[in-house]
Write an enzyme that holds these catalytic residues in place. Structure first.
Site, PDB file in Angstrom:
ATOM      1  N   GLY A   1      -8.413  22.245  81.712  1.00  0.00           N
ATOM      2  CA  GLY A   1      -9.564  21.621  82.347  1.00  0.00           C
ATOM      3  C   GLY A   1      -9.941  22.371  83.597  1.00  0.00           C
ATOM      4  O   GLY A   1      -9.404  23.444  83.888  1.00  0.00           O
ATOM      5  N   GLY A   2     -10.864  21.796  84.364  1.00  0.00           N
ATOM      6  CA  GLY A   2     -11.346  22.480  85.548  1.00  0.00           C
ATOM      7  C   GLY A   2     -10.303  22.604  86.640  1.00  0.00           C
ATOM      8  O   GLY A   2     -10.359  23.520  87.452  1.00  0.00           O
ATOM      9  N   MET A   3      -9.338  21.673  86.684  1.00  0.00           N
ATOM     10  CA  MET A   3      -8.358  21.674  87.767  1.00  0.00           C
ATOM     11  C   MET A   3      -6.979  22.128  87.324  1.00  0.00           C
ATOM     12  O   MET A   3      -6.112  22.362  88.162  1.00  0.00           O
ATOM     13  CB  MET A   3      -8.259  20.281  88.388  1.00  0.00           C
ATOM     14  CG  MET A   3      -9.538  19.817  89.060  1.00  0.00           C
ATOM     15  SD  MET A   3      -9.330  18.211  89.845  1.00  0.00           S
ATOM     16  CE  MET A   3      -8.200  18.637  91.173  1.00  0.00           C
ATOM     17  N   GLY A   4      -6.739  22.226  86.030  1.00  0.00           N
ATOM     18  CA  GLY A   4      -5.398  22.611  85.599  1.00  0.00           C
ATOM     19  C   GLY A   4      -5.239  22.527  84.098  1.00  0.00           C
ATOM     20  O   GLY A   4      -6.213  22.574  83.347  1.00  0.00           O
TER      21      GLY A   4
ATOM     22  N   ASP B   1     -15.408   9.979  87.506  1.00  0.00           N
ATOM     23  CA  ASP B   1     -15.568  11.072  86.526  1.00  0.00           C
ATOM     24  C   ASP B   1     -15.509  10.525  85.107  1.00  0.00           C
ATOM     25  O   ASP B   1     -14.812  11.064  84.245  1.00  0.00           O
ATOM     26  CB  ASP B   1     -14.505  12.142  86.745  1.00  0.00           C
ATOM     27  CG  ASP B   1     -14.886  13.468  86.078  1.00  0.00           C
ATOM     28  OD1 ASP B   1     -16.071  13.658  85.747  1.00  0.00           O
ATOM     29  OD2 ASP B   1     -13.992  14.314  85.864  1.00  0.00           O
TER      30      ASP B   1
ATOM     31  N   GLY C   1      -4.209  21.596  76.349  1.00  0.00           N
ATOM     32  CA  GLY C   1      -5.596  21.871  76.717  1.00  0.00           C
ATOM     33  C   GLY C   1      -5.714  22.287  78.170  1.00  0.00           C
ATOM     34  O   GLY C   1      -4.766  22.170  78.957  1.00  0.00           O
TER      35      GLY C   1
ATOM     36  N   VAL D   1      -2.951  20.737  80.609  1.00  0.00           N
ATOM     37  CA  VAL D   1      -2.201  19.593  80.095  1.00  0.00           C
ATOM     38  C   VAL D   1      -1.223  20.104  79.044  1.00  0.00           C
ATOM     39  O   VAL D   1      -1.616  20.834  78.122  1.00  0.00           O
ATOM     40  CB  VAL D   1      -3.130  18.532  79.475  1.00  0.00           C
ATOM     41  CG1 VAL D   1      -2.310  17.363  78.925  1.00  0.00           C
ATOM     42  CG2 VAL D   1      -4.127  18.032  80.510  1.00  0.00           C
TER      43      VAL D   1
END
Length: 529
Positions: free
Chosen positions: A239-242, A360, A237, A244
Protein backbone atom coordinates in the site's frame (compact mmCIF):
# COMPACT_ATOMS: atom_id res chain seq x y z
CA UNK A 1 14.45 4.82 23.66
CA UNK A 2 13.91 1.45 25.40
CA UNK A 3 12.91 -1.48 23.28
CA UNK A 4 9.10 -1.74 23.10
CA UNK A 5 7.37 -4.70 24.68
CA UNK A 6 4.37 -6.39 23.14
CA UNK A 7 1.03 -6.23 24.92
CA UNK A 8 0.16 -9.45 26.67
CA UNK A 9 3.48 -11.13 26.04
CA UNK A 10 4.48 -13.15 29.12
CA UNK A 11 8.07 -13.00 30.36
CA UNK A 12 10.20 -16.02 29.56
CA UNK A 13 12.08 -17.11 32.65
CA UNK A 14 13.24 -20.61 31.83
CA UNK A 15 15.24 -22.11 28.97
CA UNK A 16 12.18 -24.09 27.94
CA UNK A 17 10.12 -20.90 27.75
CA UNK A 18 12.82 -19.19 25.73
CA UNK A 19 13.05 -22.12 23.35
CA UNK A 20 9.29 -22.11 22.91
CA UNK A 21 9.22 -18.41 22.11
CA UNK A 22 12.16 -18.57 19.76
CA UNK A 23 10.69 -21.53 17.96
CA UNK A 24 12.60 -23.86 15.62
CA UNK A 25 15.84 -23.03 13.88
CA UNK A 26 15.17 -20.28 11.36
CA UNK A 27 14.66 -21.25 7.77
CA UNK A 28 14.57 -19.10 4.67
CA UNK A 29 11.14 -17.39 4.32
CA UNK A 30 8.69 -19.19 2.09
CA UNK A 31 8.24 -16.27 -0.29
CA UNK A 32 12.01 -16.12 -0.89
CA UNK A 33 12.04 -19.87 -1.52
CA UNK A 34 9.20 -19.44 -3.99
CA UNK A 35 11.11 -16.67 -5.75
CA UNK A 36 14.18 -18.92 -5.88
CA UNK A 37 12.09 -21.71 -7.41
CA UNK A 38 10.99 -19.27 -10.11
CA UNK A 39 14.63 -18.40 -10.77
CA UNK A 40 15.37 -22.12 -11.04
CA UNK A 41 12.64 -22.41 -13.66
CA UNK A 42 14.19 -19.58 -15.66
CA UNK A 43 17.62 -21.24 -15.36
CA UNK A 44 16.24 -24.53 -16.62
CA UNK A 45 14.61 -22.79 -19.58
CA UNK A 46 17.93 -21.11 -20.35
CA UNK A 47 19.53 -24.55 -20.08
CA UNK A 48 17.20 -25.89 -22.75
CA UNK A 49 18.08 -22.96 -25.02
CA UNK A 50 21.81 -23.53 -24.45
CA UNK A 51 21.56 -27.25 -25.22
CA UNK A 52 19.83 -26.52 -28.53
CA UNK A 53 22.02 -23.58 -29.54
CA UNK A 54 25.20 -25.39 -28.44
CA UNK A 55 24.35 -28.41 -30.57
CA UNK A 56 23.52 -26.32 -33.63
CA UNK A 57 26.65 -24.21 -33.28
CA UNK A 58 28.77 -27.34 -32.78
CA UNK A 59 27.51 -28.75 -36.07
CA UNK A 60 28.13 -25.46 -37.84
CA UNK A 61 31.65 -25.12 -36.41
CA UNK A 62 32.60 -28.64 -37.42
CA UNK A 63 31.14 -28.05 -40.87
CA UNK A 64 33.21 -24.85 -41.31
CA UNK A 65 36.39 -26.49 -40.00
CA UNK A 66 35.77 -29.60 -42.12
CA UNK A 67 36.01 -32.03 -39.20
CA UNK A 68 32.93 -34.02 -40.13
CA UNK A 69 32.90 -33.42 -43.87
CA UNK A 70 29.53 -34.16 -45.42
CA UNK A 71 28.31 -35.64 -42.15
CA UNK A 72 28.30 -32.30 -40.38
CA UNK A 73 24.51 -32.06 -40.53
CA UNK A 74 23.69 -35.68 -39.70
CA UNK A 75 22.81 -36.81 -36.19
CA UNK A 76 25.59 -38.04 -33.90
CA UNK A 77 25.46 -39.76 -30.48
CA UNK A 78 26.18 -36.50 -28.63
CA UNK A 79 22.99 -35.10 -30.15
CA UNK A 80 21.01 -37.68 -28.19
CA UNK A 81 22.75 -36.47 -25.02
CA UNK A 82 21.80 -32.90 -25.89
CA UNK A 83 18.21 -33.99 -26.48
CA UNK A 84 18.13 -35.50 -22.99
CA UNK A 85 19.39 -32.16 -21.65
CA UNK A 86 16.65 -30.26 -23.50
CA UNK A 87 13.89 -32.60 -22.27
CA UNK A 88 15.03 -32.55 -18.63
CA UNK A 89 15.34 -28.76 -18.70
CA UNK A 90 11.88 -28.24 -20.17
CA UNK A 91 10.38 -30.76 -17.74
CA UNK A 92 11.82 -28.88 -14.76
CA UNK A 93 10.68 -25.56 -16.18
CA UNK A 94 7.12 -26.87 -16.58
CA UNK A 95 7.19 -28.28 -13.05
CA UNK A 96 8.23 -24.95 -11.51
CA UNK A 97 5.35 -23.16 -13.25
CA UNK A 98 2.82 -24.98 -11.05
CA UNK A 99 1.91 -22.74 -8.12
CA UNK A 100 0.80 -25.66 -5.92
CA UNK A 101 4.31 -27.13 -5.76
CA UNK A 102 6.36 -26.95 -2.58
CA UNK A 103 9.19 -24.45 -3.25
CA UNK A 104 11.54 -26.38 -0.96
CA UNK A 105 10.91 -29.60 -2.91
CA UNK A 106 11.43 -27.76 -6.20
CA UNK A 107 14.82 -26.52 -5.00
CA UNK A 108 15.80 -30.04 -3.91
CA UNK A 109 14.69 -31.24 -7.32
CA UNK A 110 16.91 -28.52 -8.79
CA UNK A 111 19.95 -30.12 -7.15
CA UNK A 112 19.02 -33.39 -8.82
CA UNK A 113 18.70 -31.52 -12.11
CA UNK A 114 22.18 -30.07 -11.55
CA UNK A 115 23.66 -33.54 -11.02
CA UNK A 116 21.91 -34.93 -14.11
CA UNK A 117 23.03 -31.96 -16.22
CA UNK A 118 26.59 -32.45 -14.97
CA UNK A 119 26.41 -36.10 -16.02
CA UNK A 120 25.30 -35.09 -19.53
CA UNK A 121 28.10 -32.52 -19.76
CA UNK A 122 30.64 -35.11 -18.60
CA UNK A 123 29.43 -37.57 -21.21
CA UNK A 124 29.35 -35.13 -24.11
CA UNK A 125 32.66 -33.52 -23.10
CA UNK A 126 34.53 -36.82 -23.27
CA UNK A 127 32.63 -38.52 -26.05
CA UNK A 128 34.92 -37.82 -28.99
CA UNK A 129 38.13 -39.78 -29.46
CA UNK A 130 41.25 -38.15 -27.99
CA UNK A 131 44.76 -38.55 -29.52
CA UNK A 132 46.94 -40.89 -27.45
CA UNK A 133 49.60 -38.23 -27.04
CA UNK A 134 47.12 -35.67 -25.68
CA UNK A 135 48.47 -34.45 -22.33
CA UNK A 136 46.26 -34.73 -19.23
CA UNK A 137 46.37 -31.37 -17.45
CA UNK A 138 44.27 -29.64 -14.75
CA UNK A 139 41.38 -27.50 -15.99
CA UNK A 140 38.14 -25.81 -14.94
CA UNK A 141 35.15 -27.12 -16.86
CA UNK A 142 31.54 -26.09 -17.36
CA UNK A 143 30.52 -28.44 -14.56
CA UNK A 144 32.45 -26.37 -12.01
CA UNK A 145 30.79 -23.21 -13.33
CA UNK A 146 27.39 -24.91 -13.12
CA UNK A 147 27.92 -25.86 -9.45
CA UNK A 148 28.93 -22.30 -8.55
CA UNK A 149 25.95 -20.88 -10.42
CA UNK A 150 23.50 -23.09 -8.57
CA UNK A 151 25.02 -22.24 -5.19
CA UNK A 152 24.61 -18.51 -5.84
CA UNK A 153 21.11 -18.57 -7.32
CA UNK A 154 19.36 -21.57 -5.73
CA UNK A 155 19.45 -21.40 -1.89
CA UNK A 156 20.12 -24.75 -0.27
CA UNK A 157 21.63 -26.07 2.93
CA UNK A 158 25.45 -26.11 2.71
CA UNK A 159 25.51 -29.88 3.40
CA UNK A 160 23.18 -30.53 0.46
CA UNK A 161 25.23 -28.22 -1.73
CA UNK A 162 28.42 -30.08 -0.79
CA UNK A 163 27.02 -33.53 -1.57
CA UNK A 164 25.36 -32.46 -4.82
CA UNK A 165 28.45 -30.45 -5.84
CA UNK A 166 30.88 -33.32 -5.24
CA UNK A 167 28.67 -35.73 -7.17
CA UNK A 168 28.35 -33.22 -10.02
CA UNK A 169 32.07 -32.48 -10.42
CA UNK A 170 32.76 -36.23 -10.29
CA UNK A 171 30.85 -36.59 -13.56
CA UNK A 172 33.91 -35.47 -15.51
CA UNK A 173 36.11 -38.33 -14.18
CA UNK A 174 33.18 -40.70 -14.72
CA UNK A 175 32.90 -39.47 -18.31
CA UNK A 176 36.63 -40.15 -18.74
CA UNK A 177 36.29 -43.69 -17.36
CA UNK A 178 33.41 -44.36 -19.77
CA UNK A 179 35.51 -42.96 -22.63
CA UNK A 180 38.39 -45.25 -21.65
CA UNK A 181 36.04 -48.25 -21.55
CA UNK A 182 34.81 -47.32 -25.03
CA UNK A 183 38.41 -47.14 -26.26
CA UNK A 184 38.18 -43.47 -27.26
CA UNK A 185 40.68 -42.17 -24.68
CA UNK A 186 43.64 -43.72 -22.92
CA UNK A 187 44.60 -41.34 -20.11
CA UNK A 188 46.47 -43.72 -17.83
CA UNK A 189 45.63 -44.28 -14.17
CA UNK A 190 42.43 -43.24 -12.36
CA UNK A 191 44.49 -40.71 -10.46
CA UNK A 192 45.06 -38.79 -13.68
CA UNK A 193 41.30 -38.35 -14.10
CA UNK A 194 40.96 -36.94 -10.59
CA UNK A 195 44.02 -34.69 -10.87
CA UNK A 196 42.80 -33.33 -14.19
CA UNK A 197 39.60 -32.07 -12.55
CA UNK A 198 40.80 -31.04 -9.09
CA UNK A 199 39.99 -27.36 -9.91
CA UNK A 200 36.33 -28.37 -10.22
CA UNK A 201 36.51 -30.04 -6.80
CA UNK A 202 37.89 -26.79 -5.42
CA UNK A 203 34.98 -24.91 -6.96
CA UNK A 204 32.62 -27.36 -5.23
CA UNK A 205 34.20 -26.28 -1.94
CA UNK A 206 33.76 -22.61 -2.88
CA UNK A 207 30.12 -23.38 -3.71
CA UNK A 208 29.58 -24.54 -0.11
CA UNK A 209 30.84 -21.17 1.16
CA UNK A 210 28.58 -19.35 -1.29
CA UNK A 211 25.62 -21.50 -0.23
CA UNK A 212 26.35 -20.74 3.42
CA UNK A 213 26.33 -16.99 2.71
CA UNK A 214 23.07 -17.19 0.74
CA UNK A 215 21.42 -19.28 3.46
CA UNK A 216 22.56 -16.89 6.19
CA UNK A 217 21.14 -13.94 4.26
CA UNK A 218 17.81 -15.73 4.03
CA UNK A 219 17.89 -16.49 7.76
CA UNK A 220 18.66 -12.85 8.49
CA UNK A 221 15.58 -11.89 6.50
CA UNK A 222 13.61 -14.34 8.65
CA UNK A 223 15.00 -12.80 11.82
CA UNK A 224 14.26 -9.29 10.57
CA UNK A 225 10.69 -10.34 9.90
CA UNK A 226 10.08 -11.56 13.45
CA UNK A 227 7.62 -9.17 15.05
CA UNK A 228 7.36 -10.00 18.72
CA UNK A 229 5.72 -13.41 18.99
CA UNK A 230 4.88 -13.47 15.28
CA UNK A 231 6.86 -14.96 12.43
CA UNK A 232 6.34 -13.02 9.21
CA UNK A 233 5.78 -15.04 6.05
CA UNK A 234 4.83 -14.27 2.48
CA UNK A 235 3.91 -10.84 1.13
CA UNK A 236 0.16 -10.36 0.71
CA UNK A 237 0.14 -6.85 -0.73
CA UNK A 238 1.58 -3.34 -0.78
CA UNK A 239 0.00 0.00 0.00
CA UNK A 240 0.96 3.64 0.12
CA UNK A 241 2.48 3.42 3.60
CA UNK A 242 3.89 -0.09 3.71
CA UNK A 243 3.36 -3.79 3.13
CA UNK A 244 1.06 -6.50 4.48
CA UNK A 245 2.48 -9.95 5.19
CA UNK A 246 0.99 -13.23 6.26
CA UNK A 247 2.20 -14.20 9.72
CA UNK A 248 1.93 -16.97 12.29
CA UNK A 249 2.06 -16.77 16.06
CA UNK A 250 5.05 -18.89 17.02
CA UNK A 251 3.42 -20.38 20.12
CA UNK A 252 -0.29 -20.51 19.21
CA UNK A 253 0.20 -21.24 15.48
CA UNK A 254 -2.59 -18.71 14.85
CA UNK A 255 -2.53 -17.18 11.36
CA UNK A 256 -2.53 -13.40 11.18
CA UNK A 257 -1.71 -10.50 8.90
CA UNK A 258 0.99 -7.96 9.76
CA UNK A 259 0.93 -4.48 8.30
CA UNK A 260 4.31 -2.75 8.34
CA UNK A 261 4.56 1.04 8.15
CA UNK A 262 7.91 1.94 6.67
CA UNK A 263 10.31 4.02 8.77
CA UNK A 264 10.56 6.74 6.11
CA UNK A 265 6.82 7.36 6.57
CA UNK A 266 7.38 8.29 10.22
CA UNK A 267 8.32 11.83 11.10
CA UNK A 268 9.85 12.63 7.73
CA UNK A 269 13.18 11.15 8.85
CA UNK A 270 13.53 13.60 11.75
CA UNK A 271 14.36 11.86 15.04
CA UNK A 272 12.23 14.06 17.31
CA UNK A 273 9.28 13.90 14.93
CA UNK A 274 9.63 10.13 14.73
CA UNK A 275 9.51 9.88 18.54
CA UNK A 276 6.33 11.94 18.61
CA UNK A 277 4.82 9.92 15.77
CA UNK A 278 5.51 6.66 17.60
CA UNK A 279 3.82 7.96 20.76
CA UNK A 280 0.77 8.94 18.73
CA UNK A 281 0.87 5.58 16.98
CA UNK A 282 0.77 3.78 20.33
CA UNK A 283 -2.12 5.87 21.62
CA UNK A 284 -4.16 5.53 18.45
CA UNK A 285 -3.45 1.80 18.15
CA UNK A 286 -4.63 1.28 21.74
CA UNK A 287 -7.88 3.06 20.91
CA UNK A 288 -8.34 1.06 17.70
CA UNK A 289 -7.65 -2.19 19.58
CA UNK A 290 -10.63 -1.46 21.82
CA UNK A 291 -13.12 -1.42 18.94
CA UNK A 292 -15.28 -4.51 19.37
CA UNK A 293 -17.67 -4.49 16.42
CA UNK A 294 -17.57 -7.85 14.62
CA UNK A 295 -17.37 -5.84 11.40
CA UNK A 296 -14.14 -4.12 12.41
CA UNK A 297 -10.98 -6.08 11.69
CA UNK A 298 -9.59 -7.41 14.96
CA UNK A 299 -6.27 -5.94 16.04
CA UNK A 300 -4.24 -8.58 17.90
CA UNK A 301 -1.10 -6.63 18.62
CA UNK A 302 1.08 -3.71 17.62
CA UNK A 303 4.59 -2.52 18.23
CA UNK A 304 7.74 -0.85 16.95
CA UNK A 305 10.80 -2.74 15.72
CA UNK A 306 14.40 -1.74 16.38
CA UNK A 307 14.61 0.04 13.02
CA UNK A 308 11.50 2.11 13.93
CA UNK A 309 9.14 0.18 11.66
CA UNK A 310 5.59 0.32 13.04
CA UNK A 311 3.51 -2.81 12.75
CA UNK A 312 -0.06 -3.92 13.33
CA UNK A 313 -0.93 -7.61 13.82
CA UNK A 314 -4.47 -8.24 12.59
CA UNK A 315 -6.72 -11.21 11.95
CA UNK A 316 -6.11 -12.93 8.61
CA UNK A 317 -9.22 -12.62 6.47
CA UNK A 318 -10.66 -15.03 3.93
CA UNK A 319 -12.00 -13.31 0.83
CA UNK A 320 -11.26 -10.04 -1.00
CA UNK A 321 -11.66 -6.29 -0.70
CA UNK A 322 -14.46 -4.45 -2.50
CA UNK A 323 -12.07 -2.97 -5.06
CA UNK A 324 -11.09 -6.49 -6.13
CA UNK A 325 -14.74 -7.58 -6.09
CA UNK A 326 -15.77 -4.89 -8.58
CA UNK A 327 -12.62 -5.13 -10.68
CA UNK A 328 -12.96 -8.88 -11.17
CA UNK A 329 -16.76 -9.37 -11.17
CA UNK A 330 -18.25 -6.02 -12.16
CA UNK A 331 -20.99 -3.88 -10.55
CA UNK A 332 -22.83 -5.33 -7.56
CA UNK A 333 -26.62 -5.85 -7.38
CA UNK A 334 -28.54 -3.36 -5.26
CA UNK A 335 -29.59 -5.89 -2.61
CA UNK A 336 -26.01 -6.98 -2.05
CA UNK A 337 -24.81 -3.35 -1.88
CA UNK A 338 -27.31 -2.66 0.90
CA UNK A 339 -26.21 -5.83 2.71
CA UNK A 340 -22.60 -4.62 2.58
CA UNK A 341 -23.29 -1.00 3.53
CA UNK A 342 -25.32 -1.92 6.61
CA UNK A 343 -22.42 -3.95 7.98
CA UNK A 344 -19.98 -1.10 7.31
CA UNK A 345 -22.34 1.25 9.14
CA UNK A 346 -22.27 -0.99 12.21
CA UNK A 347 -18.47 -0.77 12.31
CA UNK A 348 -18.42 2.98 11.74
CA UNK A 349 -21.15 3.66 14.30
CA UNK A 350 -19.07 2.17 17.11
CA UNK A 351 -16.02 4.18 16.06
CA UNK A 352 -18.01 7.41 15.77
CA UNK A 353 -19.61 6.80 19.17
CA UNK A 354 -16.09 6.63 20.63
CA UNK A 355 -15.21 9.93 18.97
CA UNK A 356 -13.16 8.39 16.16
CA UNK A 357 -13.26 9.12 12.44
CA UNK A 358 -11.83 6.51 10.06
CA UNK A 359 -10.84 9.12 7.42
CA UNK A 360 -9.96 6.59 4.72
CA UNK A 361 -13.12 4.64 3.93
CA UNK A 362 -12.67 3.23 0.43
CA UNK A 363 -13.26 -0.09 -1.39
CA UNK A 364 -9.71 -1.29 -0.71
CA UNK A 365 -10.30 -0.84 3.04
CA UNK A 366 -13.55 -2.83 3.15
CA UNK A 367 -13.14 -6.59 3.07
CA UNK A 368 -15.84 -9.08 2.20
CA UNK A 369 -15.55 -12.80 2.64
CA UNK A 370 -16.31 -15.79 4.80
CA UNK A 371 -16.24 -15.88 8.57
CA UNK A 372 -17.03 -19.29 10.00
CA UNK A 373 -20.27 -20.36 8.33
CA UNK A 374 -21.25 -16.84 7.26
CA UNK A 375 -20.69 -15.46 3.76
CA UNK A 376 -20.43 -11.85 2.59
CA UNK A 377 -19.25 -10.93 6.08
CA UNK A 378 -17.81 -7.41 6.02
CA UNK A 379 -14.72 -6.21 7.86
CA UNK A 380 -13.59 -2.58 7.85
CA UNK A 381 -9.79 -2.30 7.72
CA UNK A 382 -7.15 0.27 8.65
CA UNK A 383 -8.61 1.55 11.89
CA UNK A 384 -5.03 1.95 13.13
CA UNK A 385 -4.76 5.45 11.64
CA UNK A 386 -8.07 6.87 12.79
CA UNK A 387 -8.32 10.41 14.16
CA UNK A 388 -9.93 11.35 17.44
CA UNK A 389 -12.33 14.30 17.28
CA UNK A 390 -12.66 14.57 21.06
CA UNK A 391 -9.09 15.58 21.94
CA UNK A 392 -7.47 19.03 21.92
CA UNK A 393 -7.30 20.81 18.59
CA UNK A 394 -3.52 20.62 18.69
CA UNK A 395 -3.56 16.82 18.78
CA UNK A 396 -3.13 15.30 15.35
CA UNK A 397 -3.32 11.73 14.18
CA UNK A 398 -0.29 9.69 13.14
CA UNK A 399 -1.14 10.32 9.49
CA UNK A 400 -1.44 14.10 9.72
CA UNK A 401 1.31 14.33 12.31
CA UNK A 402 3.82 12.77 9.94
CA UNK A 403 2.90 14.91 6.97
CA UNK A 404 0.83 12.24 5.23
CA UNK A 405 -2.36 13.50 3.61
CA UNK A 406 -5.15 11.39 5.11
CA UNK A 407 -7.82 9.90 2.92
CA UNK A 408 -7.99 8.93 -0.73
CA UNK A 409 -8.95 11.69 -3.22
CA UNK A 410 -11.58 9.53 -4.98
CA UNK A 411 -13.47 9.19 -1.68
CA UNK A 412 -12.56 12.41 0.16
CA UNK A 413 -15.27 14.56 1.70
CA UNK A 414 -15.16 18.28 0.80
CA UNK A 415 -14.42 19.32 4.39
CA UNK A 416 -11.42 16.99 4.45
CA UNK A 417 -10.14 18.39 1.17
CA UNK A 418 -10.42 21.91 2.62
CA UNK A 419 -8.62 20.93 5.82
CA UNK A 420 -11.65 21.73 8.00
CA UNK A 421 -12.59 19.86 11.16
CA UNK A 422 -14.22 16.52 10.38
CA UNK A 423 -16.64 14.19 12.13
CA UNK A 424 -18.29 10.90 11.31
CA UNK A 425 -20.22 12.42 8.41
CA UNK A 426 -16.96 12.59 6.44
CA UNK A 427 -16.85 8.78 6.63
CA UNK A 428 -20.47 8.64 5.43
CA UNK A 429 -19.55 10.79 2.42
CA UNK A 430 -16.77 8.33 1.59
CA UNK A 431 -19.18 5.43 2.11
CA UNK A 432 -21.58 7.05 -0.37
CA UNK A 433 -18.72 7.15 -2.89
CA UNK A 434 -18.06 3.46 -2.17
CA UNK A 435 -21.73 2.64 -2.76
CA UNK A 436 -21.62 4.55 -6.05
CA UNK A 437 -18.57 2.53 -7.11
CA UNK A 438 -20.23 -0.77 -6.16
CA UNK A 439 -23.41 0.03 -8.08
CA UNK A 440 -21.78 1.36 -11.25
CA UNK A 441 -18.29 -0.16 -11.31
CA UNK A 442 -16.95 3.40 -11.77
CA UNK A 443 -15.72 6.10 -9.37
CA UNK A 444 -18.17 8.86 -8.59
CA UNK A 445 -15.87 11.40 -10.30
CA UNK A 446 -13.14 10.98 -12.88
CA UNK A 447 -10.31 13.50 -13.12
CA UNK A 448 -6.98 14.01 -14.83
CA UNK A 449 -5.04 14.66 -11.62
CA UNK A 450 -5.28 15.01 -7.86
CA UNK A 451 -6.21 18.69 -7.84
CA UNK A 452 -8.88 18.23 -10.48
CA UNK A 453 -10.36 15.37 -8.43
CA UNK A 454 -10.49 17.49 -5.27
CA UNK A 455 -12.09 20.33 -7.23
CA UNK A 456 -14.81 18.01 -8.49
CA UNK A 457 -15.59 16.81 -4.97
CA UNK A 458 -15.84 20.43 -3.88
CA UNK A 459 -17.97 21.76 -6.75
CA UNK A 460 -19.54 19.14 -9.05
CA UNK A 461 -22.82 17.34 -8.57
CA UNK A 462 -22.45 13.63 -9.34
CA UNK A 463 -24.30 11.99 -12.21
CA UNK A 464 -27.03 9.75 -10.72
CA UNK A 465 -25.68 6.19 -10.57
CA UNK A 466 -28.69 4.82 -12.49
CA UNK A 467 -27.45 6.73 -15.55
CA UNK A 468 -24.04 5.04 -15.46
CA UNK A 469 -24.96 1.36 -15.30
CA UNK A 470 -27.28 -1.10 -17.00
CA UNK A 471 -28.13 -2.76 -13.68
CA UNK A 472 -31.42 -1.68 -12.09
CA UNK A 473 -30.97 0.70 -9.15
CA UNK A 474 -34.03 1.33 -6.98
CA UNK A 475 -34.98 5.00 -6.73
CA UNK A 476 -34.87 4.93 -2.94
CA UNK A 477 -31.32 3.54 -2.87
CA UNK A 478 -30.18 6.14 -5.40
CA UNK A 479 -31.60 8.93 -3.22
CA UNK A 480 -29.74 7.57 -0.19
CA UNK A 481 -26.43 7.36 -2.07
CA UNK A 482 -26.77 10.91 -3.40
CA UNK A 483 -27.67 12.15 0.08
CA UNK A 484 -24.49 10.61 1.46
CA UNK A 485 -22.37 12.55 -1.04
CA UNK A 486 -24.00 15.92 -0.39
CA UNK A 487 -21.47 18.77 -0.32
CA UNK A 488 -22.76 20.08 3.02
CA UNK A 489 -22.48 17.63 5.89
CA UNK A 490 -25.84 18.84 7.29
CA UNK A 491 -27.53 17.43 4.17
CA UNK A 492 -26.10 13.94 4.70
CA UNK A 493 -27.37 11.21 7.03
CA UNK A 494 -26.37 12.42 10.49
CA UNK A 495 -25.04 9.10 11.77
CA UNK A 496 -24.05 5.67 10.57
CA UNK A 497 -26.91 4.20 12.60
CA UNK A 498 -29.42 6.49 10.85
CA UNK A 499 -27.99 5.49 7.47
CA UNK A 500 -28.25 1.80 8.35
CA UNK A 501 -31.90 2.24 9.40
CA UNK A 502 -32.72 4.03 6.15
CA UNK A 503 -31.07 1.28 4.11
CA UNK A 504 -32.92 -1.44 6.04
CA UNK A 505 -36.27 0.22 5.25
CA UNK A 506 -35.73 0.23 1.47
CA UNK A 507 -37.99 -2.07 -0.54
CA UNK A 508 -35.27 -3.95 -2.39
CA UNK A 509 -34.98 -7.63 -3.23
CA UNK A 510 -33.11 -8.90 -0.17
CA UNK A 511 -29.65 -10.39 -0.24
CA UNK A 512 -29.00 -12.88 2.52
CA UNK A 513 -26.91 -15.88 3.50
CA UNK A 514 -28.45 -18.16 0.87
CA UNK A 515 -27.60 -15.82 -2.01
CA UNK A 516 -24.16 -15.02 -0.59
CA UNK A 517 -23.25 -18.69 -0.09
CA UNK A 518 -24.31 -19.47 -3.66
CA UNK A 519 -22.20 -16.61 -5.03
CA UNK A 520 -19.06 -17.66 -3.16
CA UNK A 521 -19.55 -21.30 -4.09
CA UNK A 522 -19.69 -20.33 -7.77
CA UNK A 523 -16.99 -17.65 -7.92
CA UNK A 524 -14.49 -18.46 -5.17
CA UNK A 525 -14.98 -22.07 -4.05
CA UNK A 526 -11.41 -22.19 -2.71
CA UNK A 527 -11.72 -19.09 -0.52
CA UNK A 528 -8.47 -17.13 -0.51
CA UNK A 529 -6.98 -16.51 -4.01
Amino acid sequence: MPNPQLIGRPPASTPADLAAIRGPVRDIPNDLLREASRRLGIMSLMGAVLWVSGTVLDHLANRVMGHWGEGAFTLHPPDAISAAGVLSSLALFAYTRRTDRSPRFILDLGLGYMVFTAFLIGMIWHWEAVPRDWAVQPMITWIGVLVLLFAAIVPSAPAKTLVAGLISVSMNPIGMFIAQARGSWEFGSAGNALLMHYPDYMLAGVAVVVSHVVTRLGQQVTKAREMGSYQVGELLGRGGMGEVYKATHRMLARPAAIKLIRPEMIGGGDGQSAELAIKRFRREAEVAANLRSPHTVELYDFGVTEDQTLYFVMELLDGMDLETLVREYGPVPAGRVIHILRQVCESLEEAHARGLVHRDVKPANIHIGRLGLQHDFVKVLDFGLVKSVTGPASERSLATGTGITPGTPDYMAPEMALGDAVDGRADLYALGCVAYYLLTGQPIFEAANLFHMIARHLNDAPIPPSQRTALPIPTGLERVVLACVAKQREDRPQSAAALASTLAALAVEPWGEEQAAAWWSEHRPGGLP
